[in-house]
Design a protein around this motif. Structure first.
Motif, PDB file in Angstrom:
ATOM      1  N   VAL A   1       0.866  -1.178   0.000  1.00  0.00           N
ATOM      2  CA  VAL A   1       0.000   0.000   0.000  1.00  0.00           C
ATOM      3  C   VAL A   1       0.901   1.225   0.000  1.00  0.00           C
ATOM      4  N   GLY A   2       0.753   2.070  -1.001  1.00  0.00           N
ATOM      5  CA  GLY A   2       1.558   3.278  -1.086  1.00  0.00           C
ATOM      6  C   GLY A   2       0.763   4.493  -0.632  1.00  0.00           C
ATOM      7  N   VAL A   3       1.385   5.346   0.164  1.00  0.00           N
ATOM      8  CA  VAL A   3       0.745   6.603   0.551  1.00  0.00           C
ATOM      9  C   VAL A   3       1.469   7.745  -0.154  1.00  0.00           C
ATOM     10  N   ASN A   4       0.699   8.671  -0.653  1.00  0.00           N
ATOM     11  CA  ASN A   4       1.249   9.744  -1.482  1.00  0.00           C
ATOM     12  C   ASN A   4       2.262  10.594  -0.723  1.00  0.00           C
ATOM     13  N   ARG A   5       3.294  11.008  -1.426  1.00  0.00           N
ATOM     14  CA  ARG A   5       4.278  11.952  -0.897  1.00  0.00           C
ATOM     15  C   ARG A   5       4.507  13.027  -1.959  1.00  0.00           C
TER      16      ARG A   5
END
Length: 217
Positions: A152-156
């Motif tokens: 799961v990638g969280v935006n940066r």
């Protein structure tokens, strides 16, 4: 041949009596040194948990993370206590201490292999920042890891959403806050209220952590 029919009432009765089988648990894992944990970690965990409908989020402190530059970290026992203090008011949060207990370098593949063997009924979702997605090709046994966990990638800010690997992207509020920044503030007696959970900050104060830049215990 006699045919048997089952009424809706009978189906409802059977449903109430028979246990639900193959109900898999959905668990998110947020790893890190947590040196110290801060509100950014809590927001990410809560957003991923709520948006993906997970049953639980486990915060997993690293013993010695292999993918980061060498940096001083206080004793793992303190980092565990700080995480426990930070998450104790949220029933959806818990702590996973397998990497700390195992010690040495913490490879995600080894950890997930262990967790999947111990909890075969659980589907794991491993949370990483958008800045880490580009490094996935360099992760230890990444191709095999993809069979053990869903990333799961969280935006940066400043990082794209493209990857050769299957990533579930979750949009979370962007906060310009990091453990490195907070360590500097703590070492120089700058205020950090609301950046670090109150109970974690209380533990830091009681133990005199981060009062000396060279202090590692």
């Amino acid at each position: 041949m006699n045919k048997q029919t089952v009424s809706f009432h009978q189906v409802d009765a059977l449903t109430e009596v028979l246990p639900v089988k193959n109900k898999r648990k959905k668990v998110g894992i947020l790893g890190g040194t947590f040196n110290p944990p801060h509100i950014g970690h809590l927001i990410i965990a809560d957003q991923v948990c709520q948006q993906l409908g997970l049953d639980k989020i486990y915060f997993m402190p690293s013993a010695n993370p292999p993918h980061q530059d060498e940096k001083k970290a206080i004793a793992a026992s303190h980092r565990v206590k700080m995480v426990e203090a930070a998450i104790q008011d949220n029933s959806l949060f818990d702590i996973e201490k397998s990497e700390v207990e195992r010690g040495g370098k913490s490879y995600t593949y080894d950890t997930l292999l262990q967790l999947v063997k111990e909890h075969p009924e659980t589907d794991y979702y491993f949370i990483i920042g958008g800045d880490m997605v580009a490094y996935l090709p360099k992760w230890y046994r990444i191709e095999e890891l993809l069979h053990l966990v869903q990333f799961v990638g969280v935006n940066r800010p400043g990082y794209g959403l493209e990857s050769p690997y299957p990533i579930i992207w979750v949009d979370v509020p962007s906060l310009d806050i990091s453990s490195t920044l907070l360590r500097t503030k703590l070492e120089t007696n700058c205020p950090v209220r609301y950046l670090i959970p109150d109970k974690t900050l209380q533990y830091i104060s009681e133990k005199g952590l981060y009062q000396n830049a060279d202090k590692t215990e």
